[in-house]
Design an enzyme around this catalytic site. Structure first.
Site, mmCIF file in Angstrom:
data_model
loop_
_atom_site.group_PDB
_atom_site.id
_atom_site.type_symbol
_atom_site.label_atom_id
_atom_site.label_comp_id
_atom_site.label_asym_id
_atom_site.label_seq_id
_atom_site.Cartn_x
_atom_site.Cartn_y
_atom_site.Cartn_z
ATOM 1 N N HIS A 122 8.211 32.671 59.442
ATOM 2 C CA HIS A 122 8.459 31.224 59.353
ATOM 3 C C HIS A 122 8.138 30.701 57.947
ATOM 4 O O HIS A 122 8.895 29.938 57.361
ATOM 5 C CB HIS A 122 7.574 30.455 60.345
ATOM 6 C CG HIS A 122 8.055 30.496 61.775
ATOM 7 N ND1 HIS A 122 9.304 30.046 62.139
ATOM 8 C CD2 HIS A 122 7.449 30.903 62.922
ATOM 9 C CE1 HIS A 122 9.449 30.179 63.460
ATOM 10 N NE2 HIS A 122 8.342 30.703 63.959
ATOM 11 N N HIS B 239 4.740 37.317 62.517
ATOM 12 C CA HIS B 239 5.700 36.330 63.015
ATOM 13 C C HIS B 239 5.642 35.041 62.192
ATOM 14 O O HIS B 239 6.664 34.570 61.685
ATOM 15 C CB HIS B 239 5.398 36.042 64.495
ATOM 16 C CG HIS B 239 6.306 35.032 65.123
ATOM 17 N ND1 HIS B 239 7.436 35.388 65.824
ATOM 18 C CD2 HIS B 239 6.265 33.670 65.140
ATOM 19 C CE1 HIS B 239 8.054 34.291 66.260
ATOM 20 N NE2 HIS B 239 7.360 33.241 65.863
ATOM 21 N N GLU B 240 4.460 34.512 62.054
ATOM 22 C CA GLU B 240 4.320 33.229 61.358
ATOM 23 C C GLU B 240 4.651 33.373 59.872
ATOM 24 O O GLU B 240 5.121 32.421 59.244
ATOM 25 C CB GLU B 240 2.913 32.648 61.561
ATOM 26 C CG GLU B 240 2.500 32.439 63.023
ATOM 27 C CD GLU B 240 3.475 31.577 63.839
ATOM 28 O OE1 GLU B 240 4.207 30.759 63.229
ATOM 29 O OE2 GLU B 240 3.525 31.759 65.081
ATOM 30 N N GLU C 139 13.269 30.313 64.151
ATOM 31 C CA GLU C 139 12.769 31.408 64.996
ATOM 32 C C GLU C 139 13.453 32.719 64.623
ATOM 33 O O GLU C 139 12.855 33.796 64.722
ATOM 34 C CB GLU C 139 12.975 31.100 66.481
ATOM 35 C CG GLU C 139 12.147 29.923 67.020
ATOM 36 C CD GLU C 139 10.642 30.137 66.922
ATOM 37 O OE1 GLU C 139 10.197 31.288 66.740
ATOM 38 O OE2 GLU C 139 9.901 29.131 67.020
#
Lengths: 494, 494
Positions: A266, A262-263, A292
């Site tokens: 980003h 997930h990160e 997001e």
């Protein structure tokens, strides 16, 4: 030097300090000794108000008016100028004292939250949350006079510019109506599925190695970023210094690994921002909703796909040895298991939107004055039972105290997660139309094609366009729920 | 609010940003990904010039003049006010452009130094060093007009206020004359001593554990500080967030352990500063000379004593197992072995002052124009042979390129080490006069008495007094070399 060039110089300095601010925010969560919290909060408040003073300096206002009438802007510079104008106006609406009070209160509430959540201590947490909410209302009220929006719309605009309570009401009610019956169907379909839980201790060092391997494969640039550990996964820093964190559990590698995926999404966005606009407003990420969307595209669309598990499984075996659970089929089943549960960040992707819609409903009620902060636990429980059939009665830590957002003052943030999730499906579905054979490349752990495409279509466009314009430019359409629903049906019901 | 109270508010904000600056400096050395260097240097330059602008704001000057004529200062507030006045005057003498240029050049030169030193590449390093020197000269020239001092005295004043070339010439020539014959005597005495080298791999994790144990014993407050790893040991942060670093070698635990002891000395000073003056100039460490005296007092006077090895040896055995080398007698012999060598930071305490005197001589020659930067390697070699009988011909990395100080612009810093060393002996000898039985407590690993005494006599006095006044207050005398010489004779020749 033209007025606009002078503005660019000033915004470059502001951007420098904002970069340092983000590194210090990272430091606060990852490195800072516990006793430094109060002093740090004061110091950060000073830095914030210093930045605000630079933004609202009378000279800036004057230069903006001069530039508006003298400069011949091309597309990028016009967008950049408009951001300068908006940022100046918004900053000018917030008195320095309020800004300092807000920064300090949010840092202190966040620090208190870490302690009190662990103790399930709602009573002592309540005054912090009430204070955060009061300050945010004051802040939104000030901004509302500039933006000509309602209090809650002011906050939505901050994280998902262009959206508002009306448009989100429409999207979320459509989404809720589509999702609730799907959950029932999926639960029935999965009822008799047998899944092997992975067992054993998974040494943190090895989880970290695996995480680093995945980051590398996904295209993370380690010359300009790093991976660390924190209470909650997050990403901070900036395009040339992108820092992500995850958290480890010895008995389960999934939280750490998916936190990293997930990160990394980003961070790829940050690292792919247009370098020639590095220190200007137009060179920043488009919005938190778009931010997001990029983390969720990588985490949910890519890293939770069956093809990804074909890539991941041998790497898992390499780090942790073979075991029955380590087949692509089984791991995929584990990850796509739908189970209504208490904690948003641990929720599966099907029930996840309901966690967000619940928070959105409560925020609306708070801002309309229908309820106050002290009513939150009861309303929370009510909606949890209604949406997901699970209760959080007296379990504050897994209920209203589970998220850092409210104590830290980020009311209005939650919708950005689900808007981002919908955007992710819409963008990824466009990508797959162009590259129908991409599954095969996921299987090989080769993400370069996707990376380049996202860089070209999303990352490199910075804040040039509004969320809606950017989405339309990439996919040909405004936001729709159908791509996400299609994805859920494909993944869970075929 | 009186003018002085307004000043205190402004200096509090400055202190906040300086604290963040020190955390970011720590981050740059310990955490920052390599590719972020250039961007970080620009951002830090912006922060520095922001702080400078706050210091030289016309309002500050005006408030200082008002406060001077209206305020009835007590001792602490008067000292605080005088620091405000001096800092304002000094900052005002440096144009913002020069300040930014200096910050950026020093960070870039420091980054280049890390790469080029490893390659022994003097030719490519030379332009960086020339630029650093040019900028520092310009800087000193500006300050010299305020302080009415020569260029080199301006720099000495920055690190060891109250000292100058004349006073240091006297002290260093006395010291050189005393030390050179002692070295010969010690070398002869130690010639036939047999010492067991410790052998084996010493896992870094265990070295770190041992280091943490020692920090705890010495009184380090982990609620307000932390230990990390870096290229060179250093301490940064501040009283409530004291961060120290060390470096590890698998084949030898001494460098890491003594790095930790030294930096803990710095940190104890920071952590013991007067809390009620936390964000005011008078609450900061007295000077770098005094700062170094406190690190050297802990490292050299305490942690290199025989009694300390009686405490340390069982801890070593616990971490690394028993071996022939691990007796207090043998380890003490190892640490007190005198051996003329190339690297200052690895030098024994007897030859160490000569490394500093060499640099001091070269700095004097640079600032008097007798030599220029390109002449440094030849002159360095000449003096090394003269003082220590070892040559650094074409070995730049262990010669003129060994220290970070010059590329980072810290000309004039080196004397502070040896002044600090002399101060350490003088203060510790006073302490021992009051507490003649202290050896016994070292042996038990109990440093509380020393800690409390230093806190009361040194740390808690912040910047209230000049170096000389503070030393006189504590020891009854101005700086003398005799306590250090006495210490050397006691430790090495009895």
């Amino acid at each position: 030097m033209t007025p606009y060039h002078q503005l660019k110089k000033i915004f470059k300095k502001i951007s420098h300090l904002q970069y340092l601010q983000r590194i210090l925010m990272w430091d606060e969560s990852v490195m800072m000794p516990i006793g430094s919290g109060n002093h740090r909060a004061s110091a950060i408040a000073t830095l914030n108000s210093t930045i605000q003073k630079m933004l609202i300096n009378k000279k800036v206002k004057k230069l903006i008016e001069l530039a508006r009438h003298t400069e011949n802007f091309d597309e990028w510079n016009l967008a950049n100028f408009n951001w300068m104008d908006k940022q100046n106006k918004l900053a000018a609406s917030i008195p320095t004292k309020l800004n300092e009070k807000m920064t300090k209160a949010s840092l202190l509430a966040e620090q208190a939250w870490r302690q009190l959540r662990a103790k399930n201590d709602w009573q002592n947490f309540l005054p912090y949350l009430e204070k955060s909410f009061e300050i945010v209302k004051e802040y939104a009220d000030r901004r509302s006079q500039v933006l000509n929006l309602s209090l809650y719309d002011v906050l939505i605009d901050e994280y998902a510019p262009g959206f508002n309570q009306t448009s989100i009401d429409n999207i979320f009610s459509e989404l809720k109506n589509a999702i609730l019956p799907l959950i029932q169907k999926i639960l029935i379909k999965q009822e008799n599925e047998t899944v092997n839980q992975s067992i054993g201790a998974f040494p943190i060092e090895k989880q970290k190695l695996l995480g680093l391997q995945l980051m590398k494969a996904l295209g993370f640039d380690f010359q300009h970023g790093r991976l660390d550990e924190s209470h909650h996964p997050f990403s901070s820093g900036g395009p040339l210094d992108a820092r992500i964190t995850t958290r480890y559990r010895e008995d389960d590698f999934f939280p750490a690994i998916f936190g990293i995926c997930h990160e990394t999404g980003h961070a790829l966005y940050e690292q792919g921002l247009p370098k020639q606009w590095l220190n200007q407003p137009v060179g920043k990420v488009n919005s938190m909703a778009m931010h997001e969307s990029q983390s969720l595209l990588i985490e949910m669309e890519v890293c939770c796909s069956f093809s990804f598990f074909e890539f991941l499984t041998p790497l898992l075996c390499e780090q942790f040895g073979q075991q029955d659970a380590f087949t692509s089929e089984n791991l995929y089943k584990l990850v796509t298991k739908v189970r209504p549960s208490l904690i948003r960040v641990d929720a599966d992707e099907v029930t996840y939107p309901l966690h967000v819609i619940l928070r959105y409903e409560l925020e609306k009620e708070l801002f309309s004055g229908k309820i106050s902060i002290k009513d939150l636990p009861a309303r929370w429980d009510e909606l949890m039972v209604q949406y997901l059939g699970v209760s959080t009665k007296e379990n504050y830590k897994d209920g209203v105290m589970q998220d850092v957002h409210w104590p830290s003052g980020a009311f209005g943030y939650f919708p950005a997660y689900t808007l981002g999730r919908l955007i992710a499906s819409q963008i990824f579905s466009t990508f797959k139309n162009f590259h129908p054979g991409f599954e095969q490349q996921i299987r090989m752990g080769d993400f370069q094609l996707l990376n380049n495409w996202l860089r070209e279509n999303v990352y490199s466009r910075g804040s040039l366009l509004s969320v809606d314009d950017l989405l339309t430019k990439i996919t040909g359409n405004s936001l729709k729920i159908e791509h996400f629903i299609e994805h859920i049906k494909n993944r869970y019901l075929t």
